[in-house]
Enzyme design. Sequence first.
Site, mmCIF file in Angstrom:
data_model
loop_
_atom_site.group_PDB
_atom_site.id
_atom_site.type_symbol
_atom_site.label_atom_id
_atom_site.label_comp_id
_atom_site.label_asym_id
_atom_site.label_seq_id
_atom_site.Cartn_x
_atom_site.Cartn_y
_atom_site.Cartn_z
ATOM 1 N N VAL A 94 17.856 9.710 -3.196
ATOM 2 C CA VAL A 94 18.545 10.078 -4.443
ATOM 3 C C VAL A 94 19.501 11.254 -4.206
ATOM 4 O O VAL A 94 20.652 11.240 -4.667
ATOM 5 C CB VAL A 94 17.517 10.397 -5.558
ATOM 6 N N THR A 135 4.054 2.820 5.472
ATOM 7 C CA THR A 135 2.686 2.278 5.473
ATOM 8 C C THR A 135 1.829 3.188 6.336
ATOM 9 O O THR A 135 2.296 3.698 7.353
ATOM 10 C CB THR A 135 2.635 0.835 6.039
ATOM 11 N N ARG A 173 -5.796 -2.471 8.061
ATOM 12 C CA ARG A 173 -5.700 -3.920 7.819
ATOM 13 C C ARG A 173 -6.027 -4.683 9.096
ATOM 14 O O ARG A 173 -7.183 -4.791 9.439
ATOM 15 C CB ARG A 173 -4.310 -4.302 7.290
ATOM 16 N N GLU A 191 -17.768 8.467 20.382
ATOM 17 C CA GLU A 191 -18.463 7.902 21.549
ATOM 18 C C GLU A 191 -18.105 6.428 21.706
ATOM 19 O O GLU A 191 -18.118 5.888 22.800
ATOM 20 C CB GLU A 191 -19.985 8.069 21.402
ATOM 21 N N HIS A 250 -9.840 4.503 0.715
ATOM 22 C CA HIS A 250 -8.536 4.929 0.196
ATOM 23 C C HIS A 250 -8.276 6.423 0.280
ATOM 24 O O HIS A 250 -7.148 6.857 0.015
ATOM 25 C CB HIS A 250 -8.367 4.429 -1.241
ATOM 26 N N GLY A 259 0.841 -1.206 0.000
ATOM 27 C CA GLY A 259 0.000 0.000 0.000
ATOM 28 C C GLY A 259 0.870 1.247 0.000
ATOM 29 O O GLY A 259 1.752 1.377 0.850
ATOM 30 N N ASP A 273 2.075 -0.148 11.906
ATOM 31 C CA ASP A 273 2.090 -1.393 12.684
ATOM 32 C C ASP A 273 3.460 -2.040 12.785
ATOM 33 O O ASP A 273 3.566 -3.204 13.178
ATOM 34 C CB ASP A 273 1.080 -2.385 12.081
ATOM 35 N N ASP A 288 5.161 -4.635 6.347
ATOM 36 C CA ASP A 288 5.683 -5.954 6.740
ATOM 37 C C ASP A 288 5.759 -6.953 5.579
ATOM 38 O O ASP A 288 6.729 -7.698 5.457
ATOM 39 C CB ASP A 288 4.915 -6.527 7.937
ATOM 40 N N GLY A 289 4.764 -6.954 4.684
ATOM 41 C CA GLY A 289 4.790 -7.866 3.540
ATOM 42 C C GLY A 289 6.014 -7.582 2.671
ATOM 43 O O GLY A 289 6.712 -8.504 2.222
ATOM 44 N N GLN A 340 -7.858 7.800 2.839
ATOM 45 C CA GLN A 340 -6.829 7.841 3.890
ATOM 46 C C GLN A 340 -5.419 7.618 3.350
ATOM 47 O O GLN A 340 -4.439 7.924 4.007
ATOM 48 C CB GLN A 340 -7.110 6.744 4.938
ATOM 49 N N LYS A 386 -30.752 14.969 22.889
ATOM 50 C CA LYS A 386 -30.332 14.310 21.655
ATOM 51 C C LYS A 386 -28.998 14.858 21.156
ATOM 52 O O LYS A 386 -28.668 16.018 21.384
ATOM 53 C CB LYS A 386 -31.390 14.532 20.582
HETATM 54 O O1 F6P Z 1 -1.563 -1.527 4.298
HETATM 55 C C1 F6P Z 1 -2.152 -0.342 3.872
HETATM 56 C C2 F6P Z 1 -3.609 -0.546 3.556
HETATM 57 O O2 F6P Z 1 -4.149 0.699 3.142
HETATM 58 C C3 F6P Z 1 -4.441 -1.145 4.676
HETATM 59 O O3 F6P Z 1 -4.791 -0.191 5.654
HETATM 60 C C4 F6P Z 1 -5.623 -1.686 3.914
HETATM 61 O O4 F6P Z 1 -6.217 -2.763 4.594
HETATM 62 C C5 F6P Z 1 -4.979 -2.180 2.637
HETATM 63 O O5 F6P Z 1 -3.770 -1.459 2.488
HETATM 64 C C6 F6P Z 1 -5.830 -1.985 1.414
HETATM 65 O O6 F6P Z 1 -5.142 -2.542 0.347
HETATM 66 P P1 F6P Z 1 -5.592 -2.347 -1.170
HETATM 67 O O7 F6P Z 1 -5.324 -0.919 -1.554
HETATM 68 O O8 F6P Z 1 -4.742 -3.307 -1.917
HETATM 69 O O9 F6P Z 1 -7.049 -2.646 -1.223
#
Ligand code: F6P
Length: 340
Positions: A26, A128, A174, A190, A260, A13, A132, A105-106, A262, A222
């Site tokens: 660079v 990432t 994830r 909340e 995405h 990602g 994590d 990590d991957g 985010q 409310k």
């Molecule tokens: O690892 C980054 C991340 O954005 C995770 O938060 C999310 O679960 C995953 O990648 C989404 O992956 P993709 O863009 O391949 O759907």
Amino acid sequence: MTQKRIGILTSGGDSPGMNAAIRAIVLAAHQFDFQCIGFISGYNGLIEQDYQILTPQDVQHIIHRGGTILKSARCPQMCTVTGLNQAVSSLIKLKIDTLIVIGGDGSFNGLLAIKQNWQGQVIGLPGTIDNDLDGTDFTIGYSTAINTAIEAIDKIRDTADAFDRVFVIELMGRHSGHIAFNVGIATGAEQIISFENFSPEQAQEKIIQIVNDIAKQHQQGKSSYHIVLAENLWPGGPQALSEQLKSMVDIDTGLCVLGHIQRGGSPVAKDRILATRLGVASVHAANRGETDIMLGELKSEIVSVPLSEAIMHQKKVEENLVAAQEDILALSAQYRKRIP
Ligand code: F6P
């Protein structure tokens, strides 16, 4: 001085600040008279020898851009012997001395697999939004991602308040709760439902708690009610949670899967600076002949940790924060001021 060839790739990602890291590598490499080669689309570019030479001119005016100029990808081929062998052959053929991978990590698993079959240096930079990885307080992109999420949720709060609505808001991460938990705290949610304070078997119990909580809040007056939910956690997903609530409380319930959004956007200062510091440090580490490491930042100091340790355990969300949410902050819904 030994001439080195540094290979760079961004993998998994993408995260805001990856470009700032590429730029720093660079520019620092240029000072050492090292040559940089950028592989396109993560490990795919390495396997297929799809690359471009990177000069200081190529990295001008990219520090403010989200995404990655090298493109990113997930690469299932790296989990096969053929794919791994091809990646190693490319490194040998292109006479790469050091491979720097910016990813999570991957991506670091791929780097460790390469190292077992190749004599060169391998260095990881934590890139990432999930934050994590052990061995660094923050990963490149996390700060931007949480700021983006906070901005979006603040906007949802305005409209939710106007209608006294309940909102379920799903955030990325994830299998880690750094984004959900910290954004939940920062937006005064909340309810935060995340890996640290919830497991799927507790779903029924949680629903009842939320319904009671909303009822108590309504007795006081409310108002809106935000449930920030970590992705990949609620049985049936966020839709199921919002449908379950709709069927149990007679209140408008909205759903927002932020997704995405985010991952994109211009990196905030913290990510640009972190990425730049780590990028420069990685070239210094390459020059010193270091290998099998991830560079991170702990308590404002740049540190080097063994790559295997960085991915051995998922970094946990701060326990004090989880306790504060559970014991103090989550009760805030009960202190609503009665609005006539
Ligand atoms: O690892 C980054 C991340 O954005 C995770 O938060 C999310 O679960 C995953 O990648 C989404 O992956 P993709 O863009 O391949 O759907």
